[in-house]
Design an enzyme around this catalytic site. Sequence first.
Site, PDB file in Angstrom:
ATOM      1  N   ARG A  40       1.126  -0.952   0.080  1.00 18.79           N
ATOM      2  CA  ARG A  40       0.384   0.184  -0.656  1.00 18.79           C
ATOM      3  C   ARG A  40       0.736   1.500  -0.062  1.00 18.79           C
ATOM      4  NH1 ARG A  40      -5.150  -1.264   1.737  1.00 18.79           N
ATOM      5  NH2 ARG A  40      -5.469   1.046   1.287  1.00 18.79           N
TER       6      ARG A  40
ATOM      7  N   TRP B  84       3.031   6.135   1.934  1.00 16.90           N
ATOM      8  CA  TRP B  84       3.231   6.836   0.650  1.00 16.90           C
ATOM      9  C   TRP B  84       2.681   8.116   0.453  1.00 16.90           C
ATOM     10  CZ3 TRP B  84       0.448   9.546  -3.234  1.00 16.90           C
ATOM     11  CH2 TRP B  84       1.048   8.920  -4.621  1.00 16.90           C
TER      12      TRP B  84
ATOM     13  N   HIS C 267       1.806  10.214 -37.614  1.00 13.91           N
ATOM     14  CA  HIS C 267       1.110  11.249 -37.854  1.00 13.91           C
ATOM     15  C   HIS C 267       1.939  12.116 -36.961  1.00 13.91           C
ATOM     16  CE1 HIS C 267      -2.258  10.174 -40.170  1.00 13.91           C
ATOM     17  NE2 HIS C 267      -2.282   9.581 -39.173  1.00 13.91           N
TER      18      HIS C 267
END
Length: 601
Positions: free
Chosen positions: A27, A74, A501
């Site tokens: 986590r 985190w 492109h």
Amino acid sequence: MCGIVGYIGKDNAKEILLKGLEKLEYRGYDSAGIALENADGVTVFKEKGRIADLRNIADDSDVDGTLGIGHTRWATHGVPNHENSHPHQSATKRFTLVHNGVIENYEELRDEYLADVKFLSETDTEVIIQLIEHFSNEGLSTEEAFTKVVELLHGSYALALLDEEDSDTIYVAKNKSPLLIGVGEDFNVVASDALAMLQVTNEYKEIHDHEIVIVKRDEVIIKDVDGNVQDRDTYIAEIDASDAEKGVYDHYMLKEIHEQPAVMRRIIQEYQDDQGNLKMDDAIIDDVAKADRIYIIAAGTSYHAGLVGKEFIEKWAGVPTEVHVASEFVYNTPLLSEKPLFIYISQSGETADSRAVLVEMKKRGHKSLTVTNVPGSTLSREADHTLLLHAGPEIAVASTKAYTAQIAVLSILSQIVAERHGKEATIDLLQELAKAANAMEAVVDDAEFMEQIATDYLETTRNAFFIGRTIDYNVSLEGALKLKEISYIQAEGFAGGELKHGTIALIEDNTPVIALATQENVNLSIRGNVKEVAARGAHTCIISMDGLNKAGDTYVIPQINELLTPLVSVVPLQLISYYAALHRGLDVDKPRNLAKSVTVE
Ligand code: F6R
């Protein structure tokens, strides 16, 4: 995003907290810390880095306790360092707190109540703990001070609080961030994820947003916002502890890639009735079938699964479908149809960006279906309906088996809705999914070959391109995401026809271009695109499907239904990414800057 664990009982809390944090490390893994309380008070151990670094410090100390809280971070507010690591303490050190989430009004609260307090960290969390002390100094009991502060907070939080003057309680609350109570004989635990508690119990109690929970050794008291005690039954979680272990594999990611055929077969079982027909709750089909347009909302890999799901829903069920990145949709909502239905795809069921859309669309009265791997997760609880992935815990940060499970479940939903709309089934989906499972197995058996591709194409490169057309283009986006997130090679997925492109300017000698060629109607055109880049020096790798393959293709997947090819064509890309990262000596399961469950917007 951030993991919390707490223990109160008779055993050594240090070991239980550290083991719990090891299970929560997916986590967040910037820094970690634990606080242990015993007769001498509260001791905090915290360190920048991984749980293993924290363990080294904690194990070197004799301090122990039968009560404690822990956190793996985190970073959101402030860089990952010792000061910003949790647990945080109040000025007198009487109160100690761990927090997961983001407090939106922490600056206002600090300016209003804490102008004289000297802060040690840059975190929003420190504001919470100083506020608790502030109200305690004004004469409130700890429970009153905690409740008052929780009422003042705007944002997401899961909180666990220790009071040095009370060695018999952990105070807990949550809003929008996951937190569960684990119940035992003479002990109780709290954690962001049941996996952290399986070491001691498989019996859990849910906590609802805004409740205040008083966790003691022998009881758990849950109070609603008005202070009324709530009766809440426990439930037994059906998680096999070994599902959360690496077993014979070096990494969770490799294990989870290999699990995909078994997950496919489990999904086939779960969504099949005794007569071998597709099965799903009628209420779900009723709501989906009523929709004049479906909006799929998701992030990252789940978004890529949604792109494939759109193909099934439109081609089989004939319902127009849009797929949106959750973080954009919430701020730039398009004009909606008259009878929209929202499908939220989320492995974790906790992604804040997707939840923000769910909350807003619920307010507008729109029906919702969550497709998730985690029963009881926030997005599952808050939506009208849930379809489970049955993939087992996914621990590696890079999602693999959840992606293929999401695609399989969306294919089943689409076929059932097609039936409801009176459309003749053109394929026997369960049989086709079984074929796909066998094909996946054949590909994972070729893992060594994928390692060779990683060596040949990606060993030293700084960038790589994945190209495909139609459904292969969707898979190329996922292939590029897998590679970049774990190997840090700059990788992009492109529609084969779009390269000329602009992007073709980036092709130079030896630029790796991995092309997917599994679709008959674009087989020649994607091969034309490969020739265009090869003519400019690209190192081209073609992954095609049996029956459409040509001499010189690098790898050929077994033949399966064309629309279901993403289930199989993604597997070589997952393995190639895994080995590319491994060869670079990187931490495959815990790539830098990422976390498994993204609970901040
Ligand atoms: C990439 C990955 C992420 C997640 C995203 C959404 O490998 O795992 O892109 O897919 O953060 O997460 P969930 O599915 O939990 O909503």
